[in-house]
Scaffold this motif. Structure first.
Motif, PDB file in Angstrom:
ATOM      1  N   PRO A   1      20.145  46.133 -49.679  1.00  0.00           N
ATOM      2  CA  PRO A   1      19.462  47.355 -50.083  1.00  0.00           C
ATOM      3  C   PRO A   1      19.197  47.374 -51.580  1.00  0.00           C
ATOM      4  O   PRO A   1      20.000  46.894 -52.376  1.00  0.00           O
ATOM      5  N   ALA A   2      18.064  47.927 -51.966  1.00  0.00           N
ATOM      6  CA  ALA A   2      17.670  47.932 -53.371  1.00  0.00           C
ATOM      7  C   ALA A   2      18.429  48.980 -54.159  1.00  0.00           C
ATOM      8  O   ALA A   2      18.812  50.013 -53.619  1.00  0.00           O
ATOM      9  N   PRO A   3      18.641  48.728 -55.450  1.00  0.00           N
ATOM     10  CA  PRO A   3      19.143  49.795 -56.310  1.00  0.00           C
ATOM     11  C   PRO A   3      18.090  50.895 -56.375  1.00  0.00           C
ATOM     12  O   PRO A   3      16.925  50.664 -56.040  1.00  0.00           O
ATOM     13  N   PRO A   4      18.448  52.091 -56.804  1.00  0.00           N
ATOM     14  CA  PRO A   4      17.473  53.177 -56.858  1.00  0.00           C
ATOM     15  C   PRO A   4      16.273  52.823 -57.734  1.00  0.00           C
ATOM     16  O   PRO A   4      16.430  52.244 -58.805  1.00  0.00           O
ATOM     17  N   ALA A   5      15.086  53.167 -57.263  1.00  0.00           N
ATOM     18  CA  ALA A   5      13.873  52.903 -58.033  1.00  0.00           C
ATOM     19  C   ALA A   5      13.816  53.822 -59.241  1.00  0.00           C
ATOM     20  O   ALA A   5      14.277  54.965 -59.201  1.00  0.00           O
ATOM     21  N   ASP A   6      13.242  53.335 -60.332  1.00  0.00           N
ATOM     22  CA  ASP A   6      13.047  54.139 -61.532  1.00  0.00           C
ATOM     23  C   ASP A   6      11.811  55.018 -61.369  1.00  0.00           C
ATOM     24  O   ASP A   6      10.793  54.576 -60.830  1.00  0.00           O
ATOM     25  N   LEU A   7      11.879  56.233 -61.845  1.00  0.00           N
ATOM     26  CA  LEU A   7      10.686  57.059 -61.947  1.00  0.00           C
ATOM     27  C   LEU A   7       9.859  56.507 -63.117  1.00  0.00           C
ATOM     28  O   LEU A   7      10.397  56.231 -64.192  1.00  0.00           O
ATOM     29  N   ALA A   8       8.571  56.347 -62.901  1.00  0.00           N
ATOM     30  CA  ALA A   8       7.735  55.746 -63.937  1.00  0.00           C
ATOM     31  C   ALA A   8       6.300  56.227 -63.799  1.00  0.00           C
ATOM     32  O   ALA A   8       5.817  56.474 -62.691  1.00  0.00           O
ATOM     33  N   VAL A   9       5.608  56.330 -64.938  1.00  0.00           N
ATOM     34  CA  VAL A   9       4.190  56.683 -64.949  1.00  0.00           C
ATOM     35  C   VAL A   9       3.462  55.791 -65.937  1.00  0.00           C
ATOM     36  O   VAL A   9       4.042  55.295 -66.912  1.00  0.00           O
ATOM     37  N   TRP A  10       2.185  55.555 -65.645  1.00  0.00           N
ATOM     38  CA  TRP A  10       1.298  54.866 -66.584  1.00  0.00           C
ATOM     39  C   TRP A  10       0.253  55.849 -67.043  1.00  0.00           C
ATOM     40  O   TRP A  10      -0.350  56.548 -66.226  1.00  0.00           O
ATOM     41  N   ARG A  11       0.077  55.930 -68.369  1.00  0.00           N
ATOM     42  CA  ARG A  11      -0.821  56.919 -68.953  1.00  0.00           C
ATOM     43  C   ARG A  11      -2.120  56.237 -69.374  1.00  0.00           C
ATOM     44  O   ARG A  11      -2.189  55.578 -70.434  1.00  0.00           O
ATOM     45  N   PRO A  12      -3.187  56.375 -68.588  1.00  0.00           N
ATOM     46  CA  PRO A  12      -4.443  55.672 -68.896  1.00  0.00           C
ATOM     47  C   PRO A  12      -5.038  56.035 -70.248  1.00  0.00           C
ATOM     48  O   PRO A  12      -5.687  55.199 -70.888  1.00  0.00           O
TER      49      PRO A  12
ATOM     50  N   THR B   1      -3.663  56.487 -73.077  1.00  0.00           N
ATOM     51  CA  THR B   1      -3.041  55.737 -74.174  1.00  0.00           C
ATOM     52  C   THR B   1      -2.643  54.321 -73.769  1.00  0.00           C
ATOM     53  O   THR B   1      -2.300  53.508 -74.634  1.00  0.00           O
ATOM     54  N   GLY B   2      -2.661  54.041 -72.458  1.00  0.00           N
ATOM     55  CA  GLY B   2      -2.245  52.719 -71.980  1.00  0.00           C
ATOM     56  C   GLY B   2      -0.746  52.507 -72.023  1.00  0.00           C
ATOM     57  O   GLY B   2      -0.275  51.366 -71.918  1.00  0.00           O
ATOM     58  N   VAL B   3       0.036  53.573 -72.161  1.00  0.00           N
ATOM     59  CA  VAL B   3       1.490  53.443 -72.282  1.00  0.00           C
ATOM     60  C   VAL B   3       2.177  53.659 -70.939  1.00  0.00           C
ATOM     61  O   VAL B   3       1.836  54.591 -70.196  1.00  0.00           O
ATOM     62  N   TRP B   4       3.132  52.781 -70.654  1.00  0.00           N
ATOM     63  CA  TRP B   4       4.004  52.918 -69.481  1.00  0.00           C
ATOM     64  C   TRP B   4       5.268  53.640 -69.924  1.00  0.00           C
ATOM     65  O   TRP B   4       5.921  53.244 -70.898  1.00  0.00           O
ATOM     66  N   TRP B   5       5.650  54.681 -69.176  1.00  0.00           N
ATOM     67  CA  TRP B   5       6.858  55.450 -69.476  1.00  0.00           C
ATOM     68  C   TRP B   5       7.811  55.291 -68.282  1.00  0.00           C
ATOM     69  O   TRP B   5       7.521  55.728 -67.171  1.00  0.00           O
ATOM     70  N   ILE B   6       8.962  54.671 -68.545  1.00  0.00           N
ATOM     71  CA  ILE B   6       9.933  54.364 -67.481  1.00  0.00           C
ATOM     72  C   ILE B   6      11.207  55.164 -67.711  1.00  0.00           C
ATOM     73  O   ILE B   6      11.826  55.062 -68.777  1.00  0.00           O
ATOM     74  N   LEU B   7      11.579  55.977 -66.717  1.00  0.00           N
ATOM     75  CA  LEU B   7      12.831  56.718 -66.786  1.00  0.00           C
ATOM     76  C   LEU B   7      13.908  55.877 -66.111  1.00  0.00           C
ATOM     77  O   LEU B   7      13.935  55.748 -64.891  1.00  0.00           O
ATOM     78  N   GLY B   8      14.770  55.278 -66.900  1.00  0.00           N
ATOM     79  CA  GLY B   8      15.772  54.369 -66.353  1.00  0.00           C
ATOM     80  C   GLY B   8      16.748  55.068 -65.432  1.00  0.00           C
ATOM     81  O   GLY B   8      17.156  56.205 -65.665  1.00  0.00           O
ATOM     82  N   GLY B   9      17.141  54.357 -64.378  1.00  0.00           N
ATOM     83  CA  GLY B   9      18.147  54.862 -63.452  1.00  0.00           C
ATOM     84  C   GLY B   9      19.347  53.940 -63.454  1.00  0.00           C
ATOM     85  O   GLY B   9      19.647  53.283 -64.455  1.00  0.00           O
TER      86      GLY B   9
ATOM     87  N   ALA C   1       3.163  49.973 -74.425  1.00  0.00           N
ATOM     88  CA  ALA C   1       1.715  50.088 -74.333  1.00  0.00           C
ATOM     89  C   ALA C   1       1.154  48.826 -73.692  1.00  0.00           C
ATOM     90  O   ALA C   1       1.418  47.714 -74.154  1.00  0.00           O
ATOM     91  N   PHE C   2       0.378  49.025 -72.606  1.00  0.00           N
ATOM     92  CA  PHE C   2      -0.232  47.883 -71.932  1.00  0.00           C
ATOM     93  C   PHE C   2      -1.325  48.385 -71.002  1.00  0.00           C
ATOM     94  O   PHE C   2      -1.049  49.020 -69.984  1.00  0.00           O
ATOM     95  N   GLY C   3      -2.578  48.135 -71.372  1.00  0.00           N
ATOM     96  CA  GLY C   3      -3.697  48.590 -70.568  1.00  0.00           C
ATOM     97  C   GLY C   3      -4.515  49.627 -71.300  1.00  0.00           C
ATOM     98  O   GLY C   3      -4.186  50.063 -72.414  1.00  0.00           O
ATOM     99  N   GLN C   4      -5.609  50.033 -70.651  1.00  0.00           N
ATOM    100  CA  GLN C   4      -6.511  51.000 -71.252  1.00  0.00           C
ATOM    101  C   GLN C   4      -7.199  51.804 -70.160  1.00  0.00           C
ATOM    102  O   GLN C   4      -7.091  51.492 -68.970  1.00  0.00           O
ATOM    103  N   ALA C   5      -7.889  52.849 -70.560  1.00  0.00           N
ATOM    104  CA  ALA C   5      -8.598  53.702 -69.602  1.00  0.00           C
ATOM    105  C   ALA C   5      -9.586  52.863 -68.790  1.00  0.00           C
ATOM    106  O   ALA C   5     -10.264  51.990 -69.324  1.00  0.00           O
ATOM    107  N   GLY C   6      -9.634  53.119 -67.497  1.00  0.00           N
ATOM    108  CA  GLY C   6     -10.493  52.354 -66.605  1.00  0.00           C
ATOM    109  C   GLY C   6      -9.768  51.258 -65.856  1.00  0.00           C
ATOM    110  O   GLY C   6     -10.272  50.732 -64.860  1.00  0.00           O
TER     111      GLY C   6
END
Length: 394
Positions: free
Chosen positions: A121-132, A134-142, A151-156
Motif C-alpha cells: 500500500p502507498a504512503p498517503p498522497a501529498d496534496l498538490a496544485v500547479w499554478r498555470p 506562474t508555473g509554480v508547483w505547490w506541494i503540501l508534504g505529508g 517553478a516549472f511550466g507556463q500558461a497553456g
C-alpha cells in the motif's frame, strides 16, 4: 660416540634419529595397504562424490522452488526449515516490501498514472496544485514527504506528473501542446529534459503500459482513434487503434497484471471500453444509471484495494463505482457538482479515496476510506490552480 650413520647435525638427541627411522617404516606399510585396497577406496570415494553431487543438486532445486514460491506469493507463511536456512543457494527471505508502493496521480479531470500490481500500500498522497499563471508547483508534504514549491511550466501547458525515472518518486512534468514537447524534472537528481512526442490536438495519457515501474509518455489522437505509447523499457513507440474521436482516454490496470490497459470512456453511450494488456481481450461496461451521460467524467481507480482498477464515473455530485468483480455498483454522493474530482489514496490504506478539490475556495474534501468515509477538509491552493496530488517524496 655417535651411532654409525648418525647425522651430527641432530646433536645428542638419538631419539630424534630413531623417530625418523620409525616414520619411514610406517609410511611403507601405509602405501602397501593403500595399494592392496585401492579398488575399495576408489569405490568409496566415487560413492561419496555421487552423494555430494546429489545433495548439491537437491539444494539447488529446492532453492529454485522456494524462490519461485516467494516471487508468486504461494510459499508457506511458516518459518523456513533448518535446511533452507543453511542452503547456500537460497538467500534469506526479504524482511520488507520488495516492490514500489502503489501510486495514483491525478491532474484535472484525468488520471495520469496507475497503481502497480502486487505492490505494498502507498504512503498517503501529498496534496498538490500547479499554478498555470506562474508555473509554480505547490506541494503540501505529508507522511514521509515535505512541503516544497518549484517553478516549472507556463500558461497553456498541461500538467502530467508521473514517475518517469522509476525511482519511486513523482516527477514534475508538463506537456506543451503548442510544440508537442514534454518537459520533465527528474526527482532522482533534479535535472530536466524534454521529449518531442505528440501534437497539440492529442489528449495526453501517460501511464506504465509496459510494467517496468516507469511512467510511459503516451497520447491518444482523437482524429484517428489511435494510441501512441513511448515505452520506457525499450524506447520503442507502440501504436494501437482503439476508440472514437469523441472518446476520453481512461487507461488503468483493470486486469491486475501490473500494466496499464488501454481504455476509453464513451459518454454518448455511457460505456467503458478497455483492452486487457495480458490477453488483448476487450471488455465493455455500460452505466445504465446515468440520465445524462455526456456530463459524466471517468474516474476509474482501485477503490476496493484488490489491485485492479474499478470502472467508475462521476456525474454531478454522484460517484458510480463498479467493484472489480463486476457484481455491484456503489453510488456515493460527495460534495458539489462543480468540484474537480481528485481520487487518490490519501490515508495510505491501499484504497483510493473519493475526493474533490473546490476551485472557488482552494479546499480539498476527502472521503477517507480508512475512517469509514469520514471527511478530511484541507485548504491548499487558490482559484485557477490545477490539482496534481501524488506522493512526491521530497
Amino acid at each position: 660416540m655417535e651411532p654409525e650413520g648418525a647425522d651430527s647435525s641432530h646433536g645428542p638427541n638419538s631419539a630424534g634419529t630413531f623417530f625418523f627411522g620409525k616414520s619411514g617404516r610406517s609410511g611403507g606399510r601405509l602405501v602397501a595397504h593403500l595399494k592392496k585396497h585401492f579398488g575399495l577406496i576408489a569405490l568409496t570415494a566415487f560413492l561419496a562424490l555421487g552423494a555430494l553431487g546429489a545433495g548439491l543438486k537437491y539444494l539447488d532445486e529446492d532453492a529454485r522452488r522456494v524462490l519461485a514460491e516467494r516471487a508468486h506469493g504461494t510459499g508457506n507463511p511458516q518459518p523456513e526449515s533448518f535446511f533452507n536456512k543453511i542452503n547456500p543457494f537460497l538467500p534469506a527471505p526479504a524482511t520488507g516490501p520488495v516492490r514500489l508502493a502503489k501510486e495514483y496521480i491525478y491532474a484535472g479531470s484525468r488520471m495520469l498514472a496507475i497503481e502497480e500490481a502486487n505492490a505494498a500500500p502507498a504512503p498517503p498522497a501529498d496534496l498538490a496544485v500547479w499554478r498555470p499563471t506562474t508555473g509554480v508547483w505547490w506541494i503540501l508534504g505529508g507522511a514521509g514527504s515535505q512541503q516544497f514549491a518549484q517553478a516549472f511550466g507556463q500558461a497553456g501547458d498541461a500538467a502530467a506528473p508521473g514517475d518517469y525515472d522509476g525511482d519511486g518518486k513523482t516527477d514534475l512534468c508538463i506537456f506543451r501542446a503548442s510544440t508537442g514537447v514534454w518537459w520533465i524534472v527528474r526527482s532522482s537528481d533534479g535535472g530536466n529534459y524534454s521529449i518531442s512526442f505528440g501534437t497539440g490536438s492529442d489528449k495526453i495519457a501517460p501511464a506504465d503500459y509496459d510494467g517496468d515501474g516507469k511512467t510511459d509518455i503516451a497520447v491518444y489522437r482523437p482524429s484517428n482513434g489511435t494510441w501512441y505509447i513511448l515505452q520506457s523499457s525499450n524506447g520503442i513507440t507502440a501504436q494501437a487503434q482503439f476508440g472514437l474521436p469523441s472518446d476520453a482516454p481512461a487507461p488503468k490496470d483493470f486486469d491486475g497484471d501490473g500494466r496499464a490497459d488501454i481504455a476509453v470512456w464513451r459518454g454518448s453511450d455511457s460505456t467503458f471500453y478497455s483492452l486487457d494488456s495480458a490477453d488483448y481481450e476487450t471488455h465493455i461496461y455500460t452505466f445504465n444509471q446515468l440520465t445524462s451521460p455526456s456530463n459524466a467524467v471517468p474516474v476509474p481507480a482501485d477503490y476496493d484495494g484488490d489491485g485492479r482498477a474499478d470502472y467508475a464515473v462521476r456525474h454531478g455530485a454522484d460517484w458510480l463505482i463498479l467493484d472489480s468483480a463486476g457484481n455491484q455498483t456503489q453510488i456515493v454522493n460527495w460534495q458539489q457538482a462543480g468540484d474537480v474530482a481528485v481520487p487518490n489514496d490519501y490515508d495510505g490504506d491501499g484504497r483510493v479515496d473519493v475526493a474533490v478539490w473546490r476551485n472557488s475556495n482552494g479546499t480539498w474534501y476527502i472521503r477517507r476510506s480508512a475512517a469509514g468515509g469520514a471527511l478530511r477538509q484541507t485548504a491548499w491552493g487558490m482559484a485557477g490552480d490545477i490539482p496534481v496530488p501524488a506522493f512526491y517524496r521530497r
